[in-house]
Each structure stands twice: as C-alpha cells, then as structure tokens.
Write a protein that holds these residues in place. Structure first.
Motif, mmCIF file in Angstrom:
data_model
loop_
_atom_site.group_PDB
_atom_site.id
_atom_site.type_symbol
_atom_site.label_atom_id
_atom_site.label_comp_id
_atom_site.label_asym_id
_atom_site.label_seq_id
_atom_site.Cartn_x
_atom_site.Cartn_y
_atom_site.Cartn_z
ATOM 1 N N GLN A 172 0.834 -1.203 0.000
ATOM 2 C CA GLN A 172 0.000 0.000 0.000
ATOM 3 C C GLN A 172 0.870 1.254 0.000
ATOM 4 O O GLN A 172 0.535 2.249 -0.661
ATOM 5 N N ASN A 173 1.973 1.205 0.727
ATOM 6 C CA ASN A 173 2.891 2.340 0.758
ATOM 7 C C ASN A 173 3.529 2.573 -0.615
ATOM 8 O O ASN A 173 3.704 3.718 -1.047
ATOM 9 N N PHE A 174 3.858 1.485 -1.325
ATOM 10 C CA PHE A 174 4.407 1.613 -2.672
ATOM 11 C C PHE A 174 3.402 2.285 -3.612
ATOM 12 O O PHE A 174 3.777 3.117 -4.449
ATOM 13 N N LEU A 175 2.113 1.922 -3.473
ATOM 14 C CA LEU A 175 1.082 2.542 -4.300
ATOM 15 C C LEU A 175 0.983 4.038 -4.016
ATOM 16 O O LEU A 175 0.803 4.855 -4.935
ATOM 17 N N MET A 176 1.107 4.406 -2.736
ATOM 18 C CA MET A 176 1.090 5.821 -2.380
ATOM 19 C C MET A 176 2.279 6.562 -2.990
ATOM 20 O O MET A 176 2.149 7.695 -3.473
ATOM 21 N N ILE A 177 3.442 5.900 -2.990
ATOM 22 C CA ILE A 177 4.632 6.515 -3.576
ATOM 23 C C ILE A 177 4.454 6.690 -5.081
ATOM 24 O O ILE A 177 4.793 7.736 -5.645
ATOM 25 N N LEU A 178 3.901 5.668 -5.745
ATOM 26 C CA LEU A 178 3.656 5.773 -7.181
ATOM 27 C C LEU A 178 2.693 6.917 -7.487
ATOM 28 O O LEU A 178 2.888 7.678 -8.447
ATOM 29 N N ASP A 179 1.652 7.045 -6.674
ATOM 30 C CA ASP A 179 0.677 8.113 -6.878
ATOM 31 C C ASP A 179 1.330 9.481 -6.709
ATOM 32 O O ASP A 179 1.076 10.414 -7.491
ATOM 33 N N LYS A 180 2.188 9.597 -5.709
ATOM 34 C CA LYS A 180 2.884 10.862 -5.479
ATOM 35 C C LYS A 180 3.832 11.182 -6.620
ATOM 36 O O LYS A 180 3.890 12.328 -7.102
ATOM 37 N N GLU A 181 4.567 10.173 -7.082
ATOM 38 C CA GLU A 181 5.493 10.390 -8.194
ATOM 39 C C GLU A 181 4.741 10.764 -9.466
ATOM 40 O O GLU A 181 5.205 11.608 -10.251
ATOM 41 N N GLU A 182 3.584 10.152 -9.678
ATOM 42 C CA GLU A 182 2.784 10.471 -10.868
ATOM 43 C C GLU A 182 2.348 11.936 -10.855
ATOM 44 O O GLU A 182 2.463 12.645 -11.859
ATOM 45 N N LYS A 183 1.873 12.410 -9.698
ATOM 46 C CA LYS A 183 1.440 13.799 -9.587
ATOM 47 C C LYS A 183 2.614 14.759 -9.778
ATOM 48 O O LYS A 183 2.475 15.806 -10.422
ATOM 49 N N GLU A 184 3.781 14.390 -9.230
ATOM 50 C CA GLU A 184 4.955 15.247 -9.376
ATOM 51 C C GLU A 184 5.404 15.321 -10.832
ATOM 52 O O GLU A 184 5.797 16.393 -11.317
ATOM 53 N N LYS A 185 5.325 14.190 -11.553
ATOM 54 C CA LYS A 185 5.715 14.185 -12.957
ATOM 55 C C LYS A 185 4.750 15.015 -13.796
ATOM 56 O O LYS A 185 5.156 15.710 -14.734
ATOM 57 N N ILE A 186 3.461 14.930 -13.480
ATOM 58 C CA ILE A 186 2.475 15.735 -14.204
ATOM 59 C C ILE A 186 2.754 17.214 -14.007
ATOM 60 O O ILE A 186 2.742 18.006 -14.968
ATOM 61 N N GLN A 187 3.033 17.595 -12.768
ATOM 62 C CA GLN A 187 3.362 18.998 -12.492
ATOM 63 C C GLN A 187 4.639 19.407 -13.205
ATOM 64 O O GLN A 187 4.753 20.530 -13.713
ATOM 65 N N GLN A 188 5.596 18.501 -13.267
ATOM 66 C CA GLN A 188 6.864 18.804 -13.928
ATOM 67 C C GLN A 188 6.652 19.022 -15.424
ATOM 68 O O GLN A 188 7.244 19.932 -16.018
ATOM 69 N N VAL A 189 5.812 18.186 -16.043
ATOM 70 C CA VAL A 189 5.501 18.358 -17.465
ATOM 71 C C VAL A 189 4.805 19.688 -17.702
ATOM 72 O O VAL A 189 5.130 20.412 -18.656
ATOM 73 N N HIS A 190 3.856 20.019 -16.849
ATOM 74 C CA HIS A 190 3.142 21.294 -16.986
ATOM 75 C C HIS A 190 4.099 22.470 -16.910
ATOM 76 O O HIS A 190 4.010 23.413 -17.717
ATOM 77 N N ARG A 191 5.015 22.432 -15.943
ATOM 78 C CA ARG A 191 5.961 23.538 -15.803
ATOM 79 C C ARG A 191 6.888 23.639 -17.010
ATOM 80 O O ARG A 191 7.207 24.732 -17.472
#
Length: 269
Positions: free
Chosen positions: A229-248
């Motif tokens: 479950q913790n790994f899934l949370m990390i993946l979700d966080k990394e996904e959001k960070e990558k989306i923000q990075q692409v937007h920037r």
C-alpha cells in the motif's frame, strides 16, 4: 557480535523536480529505483563471479597480517588478536537503499541500556510505518573475525530498528580499479573482517555497501500488505509530481514562444 554506533548521512532517496524528465522515473517494474540515462558509459560494474577461496591462514600468518594492518591505521580503530586465534576490528558500511524500509511506529530511540541488555524495541509494538533512510548513510561496526555477512546485515537492521526481512538486503564489497567502481555481492557465509584485513584500512581500496537484494524480478510476495500500500502511495505521489513537472516544462516553452512572437511583431516590417 558487538556493534559500534557511528553514522553520517548525505541526501534523501527522492529525485529533484528540477531535473529533466528523462533523468529519473519510478515504476513498479523498477522497484522505485532511480534510473539515470546517459550517453557516457557507466563506471559502476556489478560482478557476480564467485572467487575460489584459498586455504585458511595460520594463527601466525594472521598475527603478521594484523601487525601490518595496524601499522597503516591512522586512527584508533585497530584490530586485536585474541588468545583463541580469533580477532576483532571495525568495518564501515555504506547504506545505499533506494526503497523505503519498515520500522515500528511510535518507538523511542534506542538507549545505551537497551543496547547493552539487547532489548528488541521492535517487539514492543505491532504498529509499523515506512520511510526512506538517508541515502549513503554510514554505520561503523565493531565485529569479530567469526562474524558473517548474514550477521552484519541483521546487526545493521537492528541498529536502525528495521523489521523488514533480512533476505531483502545484500552486502557488497566495493573496489576501485582503473577508474571504475566494481561491486561484488558477498555470500552470506563470508567474513567481512577478514576481507578488511587483507585489503588494509584504506576504504578507497575496499569498502562495504548495503543495498537491496536484487534477484532480477521483484518478489512482491516478500512484501507485507502495508508495504505494498505504501508503494502505491509513492507511485501516486510520483505520478502527480511528474504531471506537475511536465506542466511547468511546457509552460516555460509557451512563455518563450509568446515572448518571441511579441518581439517579432514589434519589429518594423
């Protein structure tokens, strides 16, 4: 086995959002490993070739090696020969762990009394939490010539109160040769202090590294449900960070294009 307590740390396991998109990515397939893509050939080479062990040295040979070793020591971390032929000394282990580790939740730090009495604080609660150990932290251990790699791994996990299965980790010896860093996984029955004795006290010649035990495919069955479950949370966080990075990234491109168009329109035709 007796273990000393000296540690230092450098950086965390997370990558910076200021890096290019191609520099770092995390997926379940890569077990949350940082993957750097570069045109420059990698200098780190992992060797898995098993070496033939020579005949065990005699007590007299060990005594001579220890005297030679201690003559090169520039601090007080000497090796000591015991009457029964065994000897004790110090090794430093670099902890280069990319995945989070599991520790007891809400446990006070280990005291000197706990260490002397070998109190296992992890058994005092069933609550667990996961976090990243500082990348490239260093632990100094006082061990015996009879201490195996398996015991070193277990001792390190106990020091940090890590309750993960010791089989998830492996001890490597790191050597430098011709500008390359060579890593070799040590068998669980190897004696690290003997390797230290043969190599001498210079850590540039030989050092020890604790890493995840990579066997190819990720053995997800070895992880508990909270860990998954913790790994899934990390993946979700990394996904959001990558989306923000692409937007920037594309927002910067857009602003540059708009500025260029504005300057072009302002010039006389």
């Amino acid at each position: 086995m007796t273990i000393g307590s000296s540690s230092s740390s450098m950086s965390s396991g997370y990558c910076s959002l200021d890096e290019d998109l191609e520099d770092c990515f995390f997926t379940a397939k890569t077990s949350f490993f940082r993957s750097a893509q570069s045109k420059v050939p990698a200098k780190n080479v992992t060797q898995t070739v098993e070496e033939e062990k020579p005949e065990p040295p005699t007590v007299q040979e060990i005594k001579q090696k220890i005297e030679k070793y201690n003559a090169k020591v520039t601090n007080c971390l000497l090796m000591k020969l015991n009457e029964d032929g065994t000897y004790t000394g110090f090794i430093k282990v670099h902890l280069k762990l990319r995945r989070p580790v599991t520790v007891p939740a809400g446990i006070r730090p280990q005291s000197i009394y706990d260490a002397l009495k070998e109190v296992n604080l992890a058994e005092m609660t069933d609550k667990r939490t996961s976090f990243y150990l500082p990348l490239d932290a260093i632990k100094q251990l006082h061990i015996s010539s009879t201490t195996t790699v398996s015991e070193v791994i277990q001792g390190l996990l106990k020091k940090f109160m890590v309750v993960d299965n010791p089989q998830k980790f492996a001890l490597f010896k790191e050597m430098r040769k011709d500008g390359q860093v060579l890593l070799q996984k040590l068998p669980l029955t190897e004696y690290p202090l003997y390797l230290r004795l043969l190599a001498g006290p210079d850590t540039d010649v030989l050092s020890f590294v604790l890493k995840e035990n990579e066997t190819g495919e990720v053995e997800w069955d070895a992880f508990s449900i909270p860990e998954l479950q913790n790994f899934l949370m990390i993946l979700d966080k990394e996904e959001k960070e990558k989306i923000q990075q692409v937007h920037r990234k594309y927002e910067r491109f857009k602003q540059r294009l708009q500025q260029t168009l504005k300057e072009a329109r302002g010039k006389p035709g």
